[in-house]
Motif scaffolding. Sequence first.
Motif, PDB file in Angstrom:
ATOM      1  N   UNK A 189       5.390   7.262   1.487  1.00  0.00           N
ATOM      2  CA  UNK A 189       5.469   7.523   0.058  1.00  0.00           C
ATOM      3  C   UNK A 189       5.113   8.939  -0.327  1.00  0.00           C
ATOM      4  N   UNK A 190       4.385   9.571   0.573  1.00  0.00           N
ATOM      5  CA  UNK A 190       3.955  10.930   0.271  1.00  0.00           C
ATOM      6  C   UNK A 190       3.652  11.632   1.575  1.00  0.00           C
ATOM      7  N   UNK A 191       4.027  12.886   1.640  1.00  0.00           N
ATOM      8  CA  UNK A 191       3.676  13.684   2.810  1.00  0.00           C
ATOM      9  C   UNK A 191       2.820  14.838   2.325  1.00  0.00           C
ATOM     10  N   UNK A 192       1.664  14.981   2.952  1.00  0.00           N
ATOM     11  CA  UNK A 192       0.783  16.085   2.578  1.00  0.00           C
ATOM     12  C   UNK A 192       0.529  16.914   3.821  1.00  0.00           C
ATOM     13  N   UNK A 247       0.805  -1.196   0.000  1.00  0.00           N
ATOM     14  CA  UNK A 247       0.000   0.000   0.000  1.00  0.00           C
ATOM     15  C   UNK A 247       0.847   1.258   0.000  1.00  0.00           C
ATOM     16  N   UNK A 248       0.297   2.262  -0.622  1.00  0.00           N
ATOM     17  CA  UNK A 248       0.917   3.574  -0.568  1.00  0.00           C
ATOM     18  C   UNK A 248       0.647   4.160   0.809  1.00  0.00           C
ATOM     19  N   UNK A 249       1.676   4.643   1.424  1.00  0.00           N
ATOM     20  CA  UNK A 249       1.523   5.199   2.765  1.00  0.00           C
ATOM     21  C   UNK A 249       1.708   6.707   2.729  1.00  0.00           C
ATOM     22  N   UNK A 250       0.668   7.398   3.173  1.00  0.00           N
ATOM     23  CA  UNK A 250       0.721   8.855   3.171  1.00  0.00           C
ATOM     24  C   UNK A 250       0.739   9.370   4.603  1.00  0.00           C
ATOM     25  N   UNK A 251       1.608  10.309   4.836  1.00  0.00           N
ATOM     26  CA  UNK A 251       1.622  10.992   6.136  1.00  0.00           C
ATOM     27  C   UNK A 251       0.928  12.332   5.943  1.00  0.00           C
TER      28      UNK A 251
END
Lengths: 157, 222
Positions: free
Chosen positions: B89-92, B32-36
């Motif tokens: 994988x991504x920080x928003x 899974x893509x993990x987003x913070x």
Amino acid sequence: MNTTVVAQLQRQFQDYIVSLYQQGFLDNQFSELRKLQDEGTPDFVSEVVSLFFDDCSKLIDTMSRSLERPDNVDFKQVDSGVHQLKGSSSSVGARRVKNVCISFKECCHVQNREGCLRCLQQVDYEYKMLKTKLQDLFNLEQQILQAGGTIPQVDIN
Amino acid sequence: MAKDGGVSCLRRSEMIGIGIGELESPPLDSDQVHVLAVDDSLVDRIVIERLLRITSCKVTAVDSGWRALEFLGLDDKKAAVEFDRLKVDLIITDYCMPGMTGYELLKKIKESTSFKEVPVVIMSSENVITRIDRCLEEGAEDFLLKPVKLDVKRLRNYLTKDVKVAADGNKRKLTTPPPPPLSSTSSMESLDSTVESSLSLVVDDDSLIMLPESSTSPVDSP
């Protein structure tokens, strides 16, 4: 399932929600929120708005205290509260609340205490009004579900 | 989502109870893509989290830049306990936050060895050109106006461009086209209007199955 009853309730729901948009209580962001709700998360919208209303209540309280003494108003703090309120109202589609916040911010910038107090009163009125309206809407949803129907998707564009 | 063939070299994060995230999904699945997600507003955190979860991302939502750094292991308190470097994988992140702004968080992430390659997206309710420029110059992947409506395609574009698709050990590189130049994207266009990106929340099985490249950069050793 009494299909007539369900159809009537669905009609009622549809009319009601459309009127909320038309009267400016809600904007497009609310319909975006509704899209995020599904059978697995049937209470998503009501939970989010509930948190929003809690937010409103707390922020209004804090701002009220900051505005209390005419000689000692912390406009920065009030502005911070308005900023938060504007943000969250925007995120849930609470259009009228958001619009009051815009004026409210202006009053903070020019340090107009009277103006701030008026805006505070208005924001209080608007969020409570919206709360009642949405409660009615959610009640209609419940009635539809209990009558065995499904909640209509409503296209407000 | 494709789950056959353990690709990875991706290390599972251990969700240690450091008691930081108010919203934590079930344990990480390396596919899974993990987003913070970082936002001081609870309402916004919940909405963002839901948006991302609907697109099959795993989400960790925290309420401040400090918590984010703590989560990433980039804070000053070097953990006495060793834990696997987290797969993010991504920080928003929201821009306006008390304490540490999203911009400051962005800088710290870009300064770190372990996470500087992770795309960072900034969100803001205010459309301030200088602010946008500053963030982009600092390496932000994108700048979104709030209220955020997530665009699945756009989300995919943020993720690392070299991905390995797990399939019987056959690894192939999938390059996604670079994000469109910012002058033409909606973040610039939507000056006064509400953001009206064509939102596609329906996620088919093929979206977001790509695995981000396993980080080969050295661990930030304490």
